[in-house]
Design a protein around this motif. Structure first.
Motif, PDB file in Angstrom:
ATOM      1  N   SER A  96      20.315  13.061 -43.914  1.00 31.89           N
ATOM      2  CA  SER A  96      20.127  12.327 -45.566  1.00 31.89           C
ATOM      3  C   SER A  96      19.984  13.726 -46.481  1.00 31.89           C
ATOM      4  N   LEU A  97      20.248  15.110 -45.711  1.00 33.47           N
ATOM      5  CA  LEU A  97      19.989  16.246 -46.633  1.00 33.47           C
ATOM      6  C   LEU A  97      19.231  15.578 -48.321  1.00 33.47           C
ATOM      7  N   VAL A  98      17.920  15.311 -48.243  1.00 32.14           N
ATOM      8  CA  VAL A  98      17.156  14.772 -49.576  1.00 32.14           C
ATOM      9  C   VAL A  98      16.251  15.846 -49.887  1.00 32.14           C
ATOM     10  N   HIS A  99      16.057  16.750 -49.011  1.00 32.15           N
ATOM     11  CA  HIS A  99      14.557  17.762 -49.331  1.00 32.15           C
ATOM     12  C   HIS A  99      15.355  18.854 -50.064  1.00 32.15           C
ATOM     13  N   GLU A 100      14.424  19.151 -50.707  1.00 31.05           N
ATOM     14  CA  GLU A 100      14.704  20.402 -51.868  1.00 31.05           C
ATOM     15  C   GLU A 100      15.633  21.742 -50.672  1.00 31.05           C
ATOM     16  N   GLU A 101      14.977  21.924 -49.689  1.00 32.21           N
ATOM     17  CA  GLU A 101      15.470  23.134 -49.131  1.00 32.21           C
ATOM     18  C   GLU A 101      17.273  22.749 -48.429  1.00 32.21           C
ATOM     19  N   HIS A 102      17.400  21.379 -48.849  1.00 26.08           N
ATOM     20  CA  HIS A 102      19.176  21.275 -48.144  1.00 26.08           C
ATOM     21  C   HIS A 102      19.989  20.865 -49.116  1.00 26.08           C
ATOM     22  N   ARG A 103      19.047  21.049 -50.455  1.00 27.68           N
ATOM     23  CA  ARG A 103      19.741  20.664 -51.089  1.00 27.68           C
ATOM     24  C   ARG A 103      21.492  21.294 -51.200  1.00 27.68           C
ATOM     25  N   ALA A 104      21.556  22.624 -51.842  1.00 28.23           N
ATOM     26  CA  ALA A 104      22.698  23.618 -52.026  1.00 28.23           C
ATOM     27  C   ALA A 104      23.993  22.750 -50.536  1.00 28.23           C
ATOM     28  N   THR A 165      21.988  10.894 -49.626  1.00 33.24           N
ATOM     29  CA  THR A 165      22.121  12.067 -50.313  1.00 33.24           C
ATOM     30  C   THR A 165      22.503  12.097 -51.790  1.00 33.24           C
ATOM     31  N   THR A 166      23.752  11.148 -51.567  1.00 31.48           N
ATOM     32  CA  THR A 166      24.613  10.626 -52.999  1.00 31.48           C
ATOM     33  C   THR A 166      23.831  10.272 -53.744  1.00 31.48           C
ATOM     34  N   HIS A 167      22.352   9.872 -53.698  1.00 32.79           N
ATOM     35  CA  HIS A 167      21.812   9.054 -54.778  1.00 32.79           C
ATOM     36  C   HIS A 167      20.475  10.466 -55.260  1.00 32.79           C
ATOM     37  N   VAL A 168      20.124  10.870 -53.761  1.00 31.22           N
ATOM     38  CA  VAL A 168      19.079  11.771 -54.822  1.00 31.22           C
ATOM     39  C   VAL A 168      20.131  13.355 -54.756  1.00 31.22           C
ATOM     40  N   LEU A 169      21.158  13.861 -54.529  1.00 33.82           N
ATOM     41  CA  LEU A 169      21.234  14.840 -55.747  1.00 33.82           C
ATOM     42  C   LEU A 169      21.838  14.192 -56.867  1.00 33.82           C
ATOM     43  N   VAL A 170      22.206  13.198 -57.172  1.00 33.37           N
ATOM     44  CA  VAL A 170      22.411  13.133 -59.026  1.00 33.37           C
ATOM     45  C   VAL A 170      21.453  13.148 -59.224  1.00 33.37           C
ATOM     46  N   GLY A 171      19.540  12.366 -59.432  1.00 29.58           N
ATOM     47  CA  GLY A 171      19.260  12.512 -59.588  1.00 29.58           C
ATOM     48  C   GLY A 171      18.729  10.346 -59.727  1.00 29.58           C
ATOM     49  N   HIS A 172      19.525   9.864 -59.206  1.00 30.79           N
ATOM     50  CA  HIS A 172      18.972   8.524 -59.242  1.00 30.79           C
ATOM     51  C   HIS A 172      17.805   8.084 -58.763  1.00 30.79           C
ATOM     52  N   LEU A 173      17.817   8.796 -57.515  1.00 33.24           N
ATOM     53  CA  LEU A 173      16.379   8.699 -56.525  1.00 33.24           C
ATOM     54  C   LEU A 173      15.302  10.200 -56.040  1.00 33.24           C
ATOM     55  N   SER A 174      14.155  10.152 -56.333  1.00 32.73           N
ATOM     56  CA  SER A 174      13.674  11.025 -55.679  1.00 32.73           C
ATOM     57  C   SER A 174      13.798  11.414 -54.424  1.00 32.73           C
ATOM     58  N   PRO A 175      13.509  12.174 -54.225  1.00 34.22           N
ATOM     59  CA  PRO A 175      13.378  12.660 -52.072  1.00 34.22           C
ATOM     60  C   PRO A 175      12.786  11.740 -51.835  1.00 34.22           C
ATOM     61  N   THR A 176      11.802  11.605 -52.811  1.00 34.21           N
ATOM     62  CA  THR A 176      10.595  10.790 -51.788  1.00 34.21           C
ATOM     63  C   THR A 176      10.951   9.450 -51.977  1.00 34.21           C
ATOM     64  N   GLY A 177      11.246   8.686 -53.366  1.00 33.72           N
ATOM     65  CA  GLY A 177      12.236   8.093 -52.985  1.00 33.72           C
ATOM     66  C   GLY A 177      12.730   7.191 -51.949  1.00 33.72           C
ATOM     67  N   ALA A 178      13.424   8.232 -51.874  1.00 32.67           N
ATOM     68  CA  ALA A 178      14.803   7.795 -51.121  1.00 32.67           C
ATOM     69  C   ALA A 178      14.759   8.429 -48.870  1.00 32.67           C
ATOM     70  N   LEU A 179      13.603   9.232 -49.051  1.00 32.44           N
ATOM     71  CA  LEU A 179      12.387   8.697 -47.747  1.00 32.44           C
ATOM     72  C   LEU A 179      11.384   7.818 -47.589  1.00 32.44           C
ATOM     73  N   ASP A 180      11.177   6.582 -48.646  1.00 32.10           N
ATOM     74  CA  ASP A 180      10.609   5.820 -48.715  1.00 32.10           C
ATOM     75  C   ASP A 180      11.557   4.792 -48.482  1.00 32.10           C
ATOM     76  N   ILE A 181      13.006   4.701 -48.957  1.00 36.03           N
ATOM     77  CA  ILE A 181      13.465   3.930 -48.560  1.00 36.03           C
ATOM     78  C   ILE A 181      14.256   3.890 -47.298  1.00 36.03           C
ATOM     79  N   LEU A 182      14.404   4.309 -46.585  1.00 34.42           N
ATOM     80  CA  LEU A 182      14.921   4.976 -45.253  1.00 34.42           C
ATOM     81  C   LEU A 182      13.831   4.917 -44.534  1.00 34.42           C
ATOM     82  N   ASP A 183      12.192   4.901 -44.652  1.00 34.87           N
ATOM     83  CA  ASP A 183      11.384   4.641 -43.984  1.00 34.87           C
ATOM     84  C   ASP A 183      11.376   2.818 -43.671  1.00 34.87           C
ATOM     85  N   ASP A 184      12.060   1.734 -45.052  1.00 33.76           N
ATOM     86  CA  ASP A 184      11.650   0.795 -45.339  1.00 33.76           C
ATOM     87  C   ASP A 184      12.636   0.191 -44.393  1.00 33.76           C
ATOM     88  N   HIS A 185      13.530   0.745 -44.388  1.00 35.09           N
ATOM     89  CA  HIS A 185      15.143   0.335 -43.444  1.00 35.09           C
ATOM     90  C   HIS A 185      14.497   0.244 -41.812  1.00 35.09           C
TER      91      HIS A 185
END
Length: 195
Positions: A96-104, A165-185
């Motif tokens: 998912s490339l949501v962590h800061e170190e994978h932003r580029a 990945t897209t939602h975090v990259l454009v700032g719609h979700l924070s990385p933590t929010g994205a990981l929470d969604i992933l964990d819920d799924h």
């Protein structure tokens, strides 16, 4: 005697330059001249490695896919005693490339995804990468969850990872929010199989 050049190493050096430039200004900013300058090689060296710009982009996209797949494999190998649910979570988190170190890398990946919509060779590489990751997810899900449709669950998980990945990259979700969604799924997927 002329200096011997490791052709594959040179191609990877050029691919890294392509990725750096794509991160800075998208794929439209990637020119052979700029790639040569960034890779610190001559234009002729770039042209000897790649016949066309598209061939160079196809190789660079394959290079990114290999890096992501290697990172997923390393993450899974690092914790062999983990539960299958945890293994799937680790694998999809790497994709998912949501962590800061994978932003580029996320910016470059999405630039390639956008270009693949109009480039059949790039689309072919993406389909191959997605098929490989989907097979990995399906195998992990089938080994552990007992779901009757592991391929379908894997497709959904891969699509979710890409979307996050897209939602975090454009700032719609924070990385933590994205990981929470992933964990819920993942929790829903495993809970559905328990009933």
């Amino acid at each position: 005697m002329p200096k011997q050049v490791d052709h594959e190493s040179r191609r990877r050096q050029i691919a890294a330059a392509v990725c750096q430039l794509a991160d800075e200004s998208g794929l439209e900013g990637v020119t052979l001249r700029d790639v040569a300058a960034r890779a610190q090689v001559s234009m002729g060296a770039v042209q000897r490695c790649f016949g066309t710009k598209e061939e160079m982009l196809v190789f660079a996209l394959g290079h990114i896919g290999e890096r992501i797949t290697a990172r997923v494999s390393a993450r899974l190998a690092a914790s062999p005693a983990q539960s299958a649910r945890t293994a799937v979570g680790h694998a999809v988190t790497e994709v998912s490339l949501v962590h800061e170190e994978h932003r580029a890398e996320a910016r470059v990946w999405l630039a390639f995804v956008a270009q693949a919509a109009v480039s059949p060779p790039l689309a072919g590489i993406l389909r191959t990468n997605y098929a490989h990751l989907q097979s990995l997810f399906a195998r992990l899900i089938a080994e552990s969850s007992g779901t009757p449709a592991p391929d379908r669950a894997a497709r959904a998980l891969l699509a979710l990872a890409d979307g996050l990945t897209t939602h975090v990259l454009v700032g719609h979700l924070s990385p933590t929010g994205a990981l929470d969604i992933l964990d819920d799924h993942l929790n829903r997927l495993w809970n559905e199989q328990a009933h």
